[in-house]
Scaffold this active site. Structure first.
Site, mmCIF file in Angstrom:
data_model
loop_
_atom_site.group_PDB
_atom_site.id
_atom_site.type_symbol
_atom_site.label_atom_id
_atom_site.label_comp_id
_atom_site.label_asym_id
_atom_site.label_seq_id
_atom_site.Cartn_x
_atom_site.Cartn_y
_atom_site.Cartn_z
ATOM 1 N N CYS A 166 0.685 -1.453 -0.186
ATOM 2 C CA CYS A 166 -0.068 -0.028 0.002
ATOM 3 C C CYS A 166 0.969 1.151 -0.067
ATOM 4 O O CYS A 166 0.517 2.237 -0.746
ATOM 5 C CB CYS A 166 -0.850 0.075 1.313
ATOM 6 S SG CYS A 166 -0.122 -0.039 2.847
ATOM 7 N N HIS A 201 -2.844 1.046 7.236
ATOM 8 C CA HIS A 201 -3.005 0.963 5.870
ATOM 9 C C HIS A 201 -2.979 2.570 5.364
ATOM 10 O O HIS A 201 -3.448 3.425 6.080
ATOM 11 C CB HIS A 201 -4.407 0.283 5.670
ATOM 12 C CG HIS A 201 -4.851 0.184 4.234
ATOM 13 N ND1 HIS A 201 -4.036 -0.176 3.133
ATOM 14 C CD2 HIS A 201 -5.849 0.773 3.616
ATOM 15 C CE1 HIS A 201 -4.348 -0.192 1.993
ATOM 16 N NE2 HIS A 201 -5.632 0.516 2.097
ATOM 17 N N SER A 218 -4.504 -2.808 -1.895
ATOM 18 C CA SER A 218 -4.936 -3.657 -0.452
ATOM 19 C C SER A 218 -5.059 -4.799 -0.882
ATOM 20 O O SER A 218 -5.577 -5.295 -2.001
ATOM 21 C CB SER A 218 -6.089 -2.902 0.092
ATOM 22 O OG SER A 218 -6.568 -3.566 1.157
#
Length: 390
Positions: A166, A201, A218
């Site tokens: 990510c 994330h 992701s």
């Protein structure tokens, strides 16, 4: 691809250390990830980083990958793969593997291509690269590097065409979206908890024509790409929170960074955290207020970059309580009206001429013209403190 028999577990542990599995999500609705920790390892601590609740190795040898990093990657794969070390004999030791096509990066767009289609092509390119499940991040991304240095890593991603994570996808998205008129990019980070494990994330937020969206990578489609259709920044964040809840994740913090400049040669640093909101500690009304504070900054930056009438930066005597840095930080500066290019060029020319001799036949040096302005006089007087590159 390197060949040869794989090392035994004991031999590899003494060389690379061990990333051992300590927990796995029992609920099939959660993201498929393995929670691991470092039990023993040799070398530098910064060779290991964490993302999405998983510790992983980082390739710091560049390309081509050195033997130590290559062997360490395969050892980690063998430890977490269901087939164990048999996967090394099936894949690594096989010499007649089919060639993998290299996807073409969307670097050139016609002016007639709409922004939404450009972003779709960038996202599809990231999907083609695929998510990196090897346990070794191939490209080292240091958040404290200047923007120009990070974009060099993006060029390397395009050249090598290897799977990415990510954070790498955010840097790649910044590089591929540079120069899009009317588009502002900003980092959007999440911290969630699932099964007692912390997951982190990050995606690249997009603002265009009054709407918000994201691009990124992701394990889950709902946690990376969002079309630019959300009318407010808070709507975008709440949609992400809904997606996290669908996978049984509890969102603890959401961080919004400052807009990222489009200059690929900029030495500015990316501000990854300008506003922080906590969904489990704040009401939606409070979150909306703080996120709107950040949205005003993004819209103001967009207007300045599009050469629209300058709008004074939104300010308030009582700043939002979630602000963790000031807008006037040297590295995370707020929007300023662009300087007059002609005036800057004239001042630079005067400084240069002040240190340049006229040909010998004249026998004199050209003196800087006096404009009657104290500011200009001071600039010429202090010209020895500057260097002019031509």
């Amino acid at each position: 691809m390197a060949s040869g028999k794989s090392k035994s577990a004991k031999e590899v542990t003494s060389v690379f250390g061990t990333l051992v599995r300590v927990a796995e999500p029992e609920d099939t609705g959660g993201p498929t990830c393995v929670r691991v920790k470092t039990v023993k390892k040799s070398g530098k601590e910064e060779d290991v980083q964490e993302e999405n609740g998983v510790l992983f190795w980082v390739n710091k040898s560049g390309f081509p990958i050195d033997d130590k990093t290559w062997d360490r990657m395969w050892d980690h794969v063998a430890r977490i793969h269901p087939d164990g070390y048999d996967v090394i004999h099936k894949v690594r030791d096989k010499k007649d593997l089919p060639s993998v096509p290299i996807p073409q990066a969307p670097t050139n767009f016609s002016a007639s291509v709409p922004i939404s289609e450009r972003l779709d092509r960038i996202q599809n390119y990231m999907r083609t690269l695929q998510y990196n499940h090897t346990g070794t991040q191939f490209f080292e991304i240091r958040k404290n590097r200047p923007l120009s240095g990070l974009l060099e890593s993006a060029k390397e991603m395009i050249k090598e065409a290897l799977p990415i994570k990510c954070l790498e996808a955010v840097i790649l998205g910044i590089y591929l979206s540079n120069g899009f008129l009317g588009v502002e990019r900003f980092p959007l980070s999440f911290k969630s908890v699932f099964g007692g494990n912390v997951h982190r994330h990050v995606v690249l937020g997009i603002y265009y024509a009054g709407s918000y969206g994201t691009i990124g990578m992701s394990r889950r489609e709902d946690l990376m790409y969002k079309p630019v259709t959300f009318k407010s920044l808070s709507d975008l964040v709440f949609d992400y929170e809904k997606s996290y809840n669908k996978f049984m994740h509890d969102v603890k913090k959401v961080k919004v960074g400052m807009p990222i400049p489009h200059d690929p040669h900029s030495y500015e640093f990316i501000n990854w955290k300008a506003v922080t909101v906590s969904p489990n500690k704040m009401t939606k009304k409070e979150m909306t207020k703080d996120l709107e504070f950040m949205a005003k900054e993004i819209r103001t930056r967009c207007q300045a970059n599009c050469d629209l009438p300058q709008v004074k930066l939104y300010s308030s005597r009582s700043q939002a309580k979630s602000w963790t840095i000031t807008l006037h930080s040297p590295r995370k500066s707020s929007v300023e009206a662009p300087r007059d290019t002609r005036t800057s060029l004239q001042q630079a020319t005067k400084i240069y001429r002040a240190h340049t001799s006229i040909p010998a036949e004249s026998g004199t040096k050209k003196k800087p013209q006096s404009t009657g302005s104290s500011q200009t006089t001071s600039t010429v007087a202090d010209s020895s403190d500057y260097q002019l590159r031509i």
